[in-house]
Design an enzyme around this catalytic site. Structure first.
Site, short mmCIF file in Angstrom:
data_model
loop_
_atom_site.label_atom_id
_atom_site.label_comp_id
_atom_site.label_asym_id
_atom_site.label_seq_id
_atom_site.Cartn_x
_atom_site.Cartn_y
_atom_site.Cartn_z
N GLU A 139 67.03 14.77 -75.96
CA GLU A 139 67.98 13.88 -76.62
C GLU A 139 67.33 13.28 -77.87
OE1 GLU A 139 70.10 9.76 -74.96
OE2 GLU A 139 68.54 10.78 -73.84
N ASP A 196 50.63 7.67 -71.03
CA ASP A 196 50.39 7.36 -72.44
C ASP A 196 51.48 6.41 -72.94
OD1 ASP A 196 49.14 7.41 -74.89
OD2 ASP A 196 50.18 9.21 -75.57
N LYS A 211 53.03 3.51 -74.79
CA LYS A 211 52.70 2.67 -75.95
C LYS A 211 54.01 2.43 -76.70
CE LYS A 211 51.38 6.90 -78.31
NZ LYS A 211 50.30 7.70 -78.82
N ASP A 268 58.68 10.95 -73.75
CA ASP A 268 57.45 11.67 -73.45
C ASP A 268 56.95 11.59 -72.03
OD1 ASP A 268 57.34 12.64 -75.90
OD2 ASP A 268 55.58 11.56 -76.58
#
Lengths: 207, 1016
Positions: free
Chosen positions: B192, B242, B244, B260
């Site tokens: 998306e 990860d 952030k 992600d």
């Protein structure tokens, strides 16, 4: 790319319109949709709408267009199809902008208090530029999906032809000789020109 | 010369000087290229000459010029949507821009051609900077050339994770549509396209006209959604690794989307720490920074969330992140974060605690899940005590008071009903229990048998029932902990430590079976699944041979099946567990006895009582003689089981000692609300019915104070009353009592007769009694139970213990409520004395000063005005120092002092002070909402004074306000209620409001009627 699209892409708008009256002809609807939707969305973005709002405007415009067309509201003698769609699109954009204003609470917008957009002439020129861009996009897409064009040739063309990278640099990047780069550029440019011409004709013929 | 455009002629050497006098060869492409834009007269003469003579080359130049014009025209058009050079050619998609490029790959914006949908395509595996994005060594090279191809393992892992990530469906997680393998070996994820800004940029761009607290609230609401999304992924076995701000985009509507998932790989993070990292390690957890990718789990993400939250709130990172990668890694693993309030003192202390807890270096101390972090933030937003500070008993008290004060406005007093705080404080002990449990886990792990679940269950029972008069809260806290544990188990938190994994599974199962809590059906189901999974793994490790871990798991599984009413299945497990333990440890080992006891219970459940009895008797004998098992609740269960079997066999005299012993044991270890205790009561009722003259039957009859013939029915009626869940709702004034207080009174009598009146376990029953009295509005009974509990606690923990203080303070406020200000003042003075005996470092200045304030108030009500003024002066000084002069508690104390002054005849002083208090309260209300009862109190004092001064038009609105926000729900016996009603009536009369006058008269009559003896 969908198998049917390249054929429909070069079919003239007039012929598509004739087929559109047939409700069951989804293929034609999607061809027309593919033709105009990106232009409308791009126009809407350039008039200041966010991406998602612009997509929404394109959707609404196309829906309204087909509804009106099937209702027989389009009179070919009164103007080109593209002008008609542009009119619908412009109106939809203005409403969307008003809705956005209202949502952000910046003003108590009323139905008769639509925001200003650029004048008719500017809008036409944006439209025409976006139409050219859409045509070029489509042509490049056909090229990219053409399995007879190998990756290196295409890359060489993109570097030299589209990005104006010096041929020697492009040759180094693509692992080709400079001459091969020139040849690639010429071959692809020529294909592209033909494609653009065909597609433009298909668009233009809706007088 | 013959050549075509596809086959160029032998080229000249570019810029090599043309040879004079020789015919020029056909120019190469480059030479012609230079002529494209040159006017004809500027073409070098020899070339011009050649072009004149070579029609083919002339045509080439013409074509090239046309081509160039065409390309110039389309470059302008195509530039914004130009497909990036290194964009993968994925059939059906057209990439038109690079969104971002980083160590993990490049993200392109692309159009799905069939739908015109805009998507994002992430290409993973091999880093290559897109053209124009930099001049790094690898720039522009194809991915497979620029970096070593990803290993097969990495690739498989990436694919697997991508596949899992693609299955995640959550409004705050980016949707992955598909993943494709590219011909060059890279992997492309089509997802998306999110139109939004990275979380930090969004946060820093929030409108500047927002005040700090609104801004914080906005941030937290969005951040909580991020936590929930991350938790959702964890539940599906995906760890982000990860997190952030760049990986969280905030849509224009303020909702975040996490990107992600399943893309970031542990290998990448490790590479990061060995020094080849392209990005910032600022969000890495200590376990990542110390180079332990194997220790990375869901809690790693919790840590990164903590860093993100820190940054959003303060604009800084928690540490100084300058220096080499190694130095930064050391900072992350060793340096404590700079407290957020040092960066911005306006950050509330609770919020700081939440951030710091998420940033704990020790995983055990961190939130156990992202959901817990979210939950605590929500608690912060709602003004509830945050779990992050639950270690501090005082903190919990203060918060509980703050939150419940509003609720208690129902009672119409500004009372601090510390009883609720007692439960909160005790609840904080759970965390202690939890950490002690962890310690045990580690200690026992070293032993051959691994961790024995029973020890944990025992520990929980040891600690909780005695100290905790409020089982329901504990249960829910324990339940929440268990659910967390389950989630961690099933998301593989202990996968690398199989022994621990097994141990935790068994502990998990055992808490439900040995604590006798058959209520949480769903949890028991988890427990069964978890144990069965554990068993499969153990069999894989140990084969078909006997092993202590296998025996323990079989045992717990048998117990779970029994709880789940599948005794026949449970029997098989119990039997096998007993056989194995007997073979491993011997038949007389307590472990074996426990399994034997379980077998007895399952046998009884499948209606084989004779065998059950024999086994139970045997198990009881072993357990009684085994150190540490004297108080095992299983012992009580087995005793009760044998009593039940004896009664079934119509042998009450055999049942009697068994049931009596079972009761003793259960009273000692279980709180009175425990279903095990009530089920034992039902056996007791049967006993009295069969044999009313046995000693224990007589004890029961005495406790129930009935005719022996009626005792069984009375016990059963009480059982019914006691099994209704404690709804904790206040019974409205005038509503019929439920009989719960009376029932607990009888249980209390039995408890005392069995264990003696000084037994510390009686505190639990007393508190249950007090709570029932609170719910039924029987304040005197409640206060008396509290004081008896205070005496017992004082005997056990010393007179100045926190638990004593809580009971005393609560009793004081209950006495006021009951219309006994003298007794209230007595307890208020006692509480104040305890406060002053508590060493300064442990004393909470706010609570201590507030205790003085309450004492002052009780003294005013008792007519001891001068003493009241002294206490209130101390309170005002203490409160001002603790919370500032503008706080509403200072205003309240001032108002109360004004009232005392008025009673002493100091009307002018009182007038000034009450006006000041009201003004301060109104100013304070601008910052924090004032609890309704406090607000009512301050308005009342001012209104009362103005009424005395016959300034009725000013007094009337203040009194009406006070009545509507506080005193309307106060019971008629509350001392100030008649006062305010009288004042309201006086105002109505003086202002000529006949309708109001009539209304207030009626209310006064109704109150008087309710206060008549026997009215309730």
């Amino acid at each position: 790319m969908e198998p049917a699209a390249p054929i429909l892409a070069t079919r003239t708008t007039t012929r598509l319109l004739d087929a559109l009256v047939d409700h069951s002809n989804a293929e034609v609807w999607s061809a027309l949709d593919a033709r105009y939707r990106p232009i409308i969305a791009a126009l809407a973005r350039r008039l200041g709408l966010r991406h998602t709002d612009a997509e929404e405007v394109a959707q609404q415009t196309m829906t309204e267009f087909v509804r009106a067309y099937r209702d027989g509201r389009y009179d070919r003698s009164k103007g080109r199809l593209s002008s008609w769609i542009l009119g619908i699109a412009h109106n939809t954009v203005r409403h969307a902008m008003r809705d956005r204003k209202r949502a952000t609470g910046s003003a108590a917008a009323r139905a008769d208090d639509l925001p200003d957009t650029p004048d008719e002439g500017s809008i036409r020129s944006i439209w025409s530029e976006e139409r050219d861009r859409a045509i070029l996009d489509q042509a490049l897409r056909v090229l990219r999906d053409d399995s007879s064009v190998d990756d290196r040739t295409l890359r060489a063309f993109e570097l030299v032809g589209l990005r104006a990278v010096p041929a020697a640099q492009a040759a180094a990047q693509c692992g080709m000789s400079v001459d091969q780069v020139y040849v690639a550029k010429s071959r692809i440019t020529s294909r592209l020109k033909t494609l653009v011409q065909q597609l433009t004709e298909a668009f233009e013929e809706d007088a | 010369m013959s050549h075509d455009r596809a086959q160029p002629p032998p080229a000249d050497k570019g810029d090599a000087p043309d040879r004079p006098h020789a015919p020029r060869p056909c120019p190469g492409h480059e030479t012609l290229d230079r002529c494209l834009h040159a006017p004809d007269d500027q073409i070098p003469p020899d070339l011009a000459e050649h072009l004149r003579t070579c029609p083919l080359c002339a045509q080439r130049l013409k074509d090239a010029r046309e081509e160039s014009a065409f390309l110039t025209r389309i470059r302008g058009l195509v530039a914004p949507g130009l497909q990036p050079i290194d964009a993968p050619r994925i059939p059906g998609y057209r990439a038109d821009a690079v969104i971002s490029a980083g160590a993990q790959g490049i993200v392109y914006r692309a159009v799905q051609e069939s739908t015109s949908r805009i998507v994002a395509i992430k290409v993973i595996g091999g880093f290559t900077a897109p053209l124009g994005s930099g001049s790094g060594a690898g720039a522009g090279k194809p991915a497979h050339e620029a970096s070593p191809a990803i290993s097969k393992r990495q690739r498989l892992r990436a694919e697997r994770e991508a596949e899992i990530a693609a299955r995640l469906r959550h409004p705050n997680i980016v949707t992955v549509y598909e993943s494709r393998s590219l011909t060059d070996g890279r992997l492309a994820l089509v997802m998306e396209f999110i139109e939004g800004e990275p979380l930090d940029r969004w946060a820093f761009a929030l409108p500047t006209d927002l005040d700090a607290s609104t801004r914080r609230r906005t941030l937290l609401i969005t951040f909580i959604e991020v936590c929930e999304a991350v938790h959702h992924a964890h539940l599906n076995g995906v760890i982000h690794r990860d997190l952030k701000p760049d990986n969280v985009l905030v849509r224009p509507d303020g909702h975040p989307v996490v990107l992600d998932f399943g893309v970031a790989k542990a290998d990448h993070v490790q590479a990061t720490m060995t020094g080849e990292f392209a990005g910032t390690p600022a969000y890495a957890s200590p376990e990542q920074a110390s180079g332990h990718p194997d220790r990375v789990d869901a809690l790693t993400d919790v840590y990164s969330l903590g860093v993100i939250l820190y940054r959003l709130l303060t604009g800084h990172f928690p540490y100084d992140l300058t220096g080499s990668i190694l130095e930064i890694a050391r900072t992350i693993t060793e340096t404590p974060p700079v407290p957020p309030r040092r960066r911005d003192p306006a950050i509330p202390i609770d919020l700081e605690a939440v951030v710091l807890r998420a940033l704990s270096k020790d995983k055990e101390l961190r939130y156990h899940s992202a959901a817990d972090l979210a939950k605590d933030l929500r608690r912060f937003l709602d003004g509830h005590p945050v779990e992050a500070r639950s270690d501090s008993g005082w903190y919990v008290v203060r918060k509980a008071i703050a939150v419940n004060r509003k609720r208690l406005a129902l009672a119409g007093v500004a009372a601090l009903v510390v009883g609720l705080a007692v439960t909160a404080v005790i609840a904080s002990l759970v965390s202690v229990a939890r950490s002690e449990r962890n310690e045990r886990i580690q200690r026992e792990q070293a032993r051959v048998e691994g961790i024995r679940a029973r020890a944990v269950g025992q520990l929980l029972r040891d600690i909780i029932p005695l100290k905790d008069p409020a089982k329901p809260e504990i249960s829910s806290a324990v339940n929440a902990g268990l659910v967390r544990l389950y989630l961690r188990l099933e998301t593989g938190a202990f996968a690398d430590e199989p022994d621990l994994d097994q141990a935790v599974r068994r502990i998990w199962g055992s808490v439900y079976t040995t604590l006798g809590t058959g209520r949480a059906a769903e949890l028991v189901e988890y427990s069964e699944v978890s144990l069965r999974n554990g068993l499969v793994r153990l069999r894989e490790r140990h084969g078909a041979s006997d092993h202590p871990d296998i025996a323990s798991t079989l045992h717990e599984l048998g117990g779970v099946l029994l709880v789940r009413s599948r005794p026949a299945e449970g029997l098989a497990f119990a039997q096998e567990a007993e056989r194995m333990r007997s073979a491993l440890f011997g038949p007389a080992h307590p472990q074996t006895a426990l399994s034997r006891g379980l077998r007895a219970r399952t046998l009884y459940a499948v209606q084989r009582p004779t065998e059950a009895d024999t086994l139970a008797a045997d198990a009881i004998t072993v357990l009684k003689s085994a150190a540490g098992h004297e108080d095992d609740p299983l012992l009580a269960t087995l005793l009760a089981l044998r009593a039940r079997i004896a009664l079934d066999a119509d042998d009450p005299s055999a049942a009697e000692p068994l049931i009596s012993e079972a009761f003793r044991l259960r009273f000692r270890v279980l709180p009175p609300e425990d279903p095990d205790l009530t089920s034992t009561l039902s056996i007791a009722a049967d006993l009295v019915e069969r044999a009313p003259n046995l000693p224990f039957s007589k004890s029961l009859t005495a406790a129930w104070q009935t005719d022996p013939a009626e005792t069984p029915a009375a016990i059963r009626a009480d059982l019914k009353t006691l099994s209704i869940p404690d709804s904790r709702m206040f019974t409205l004034w005038g509503q019929a009592p439920t009989g719960r207080t009376a029932a607990y009174g009888r249980v209390l009598a039995l408890h005392q007769s069995l264990l003696g009146p000084g037994d510390p376990s009686i505190v639990g029953t007393l508190m249950a009694h007090a709570r029932a009295a609170q719910n039924e509005i029987l304040p005197v009974i409640r206060a008396e139970s509290l004081l008896r509990a205070a005496d017992l606690l004082s005997a056990r923990h010393g007179p100045n213990d926190l638990s004593v203080l809580l009971c005393v303070e609560q009793a004081g406020s209950v006495f006021v409520f009951a219309g006994h200000p003298d007794r209230a003042a007595e307890q208020g003075a006692r509480a104040a004395a305890i406060w002053s005996a508590i060493p300064a470092h442990a004393r909470d200045p706010l609570l201590a000063a507030n205790c003085e304030r309450r004492l002052g108030w009780y003294l005013t009500l008792s007519g001891r005005h001068q003493e009241a003024i002294d206490a209130l002066d101390r309170a005002i000084a203490g409160l001002s120092a603790a919370v500032g002069e503008r706080h509403y508690l200072v205003a309240l104390a001032s108002a109360q002092k004004a009232h005392a002054l008025l009673s002493l005849g100091g009307i002018d002083q009182a007038e000034q002070l009450s006006a000041l208090a009201l003004e301060n309260a109104r100013a304070a209300a601008a910052d924090t909402p004032i609890p309704g009862d406090t607000d009512a109190h301050i308005h009342f004092v001012r209104g009362h004074l103005l009424t005395r001064l016959q300034r009725f038009d000013e007094a009337s609105p203040l009194l009406n306000h006070a009545f509507s926000v506080g005193y309307n729900t106060a019971p008629p016996m509350y001392p100030w209620r008649p006062l305010i009603l009288r004042d309201l009536l006086a105002c109505a009369r003086a202002l000529g409001d006949a309708q109001a006058e009539e209304g207030w008269s009626r209310q006064i009559d109704a109150d008087l009627a309710a206060l008549q003896p026997g009215a309730k």
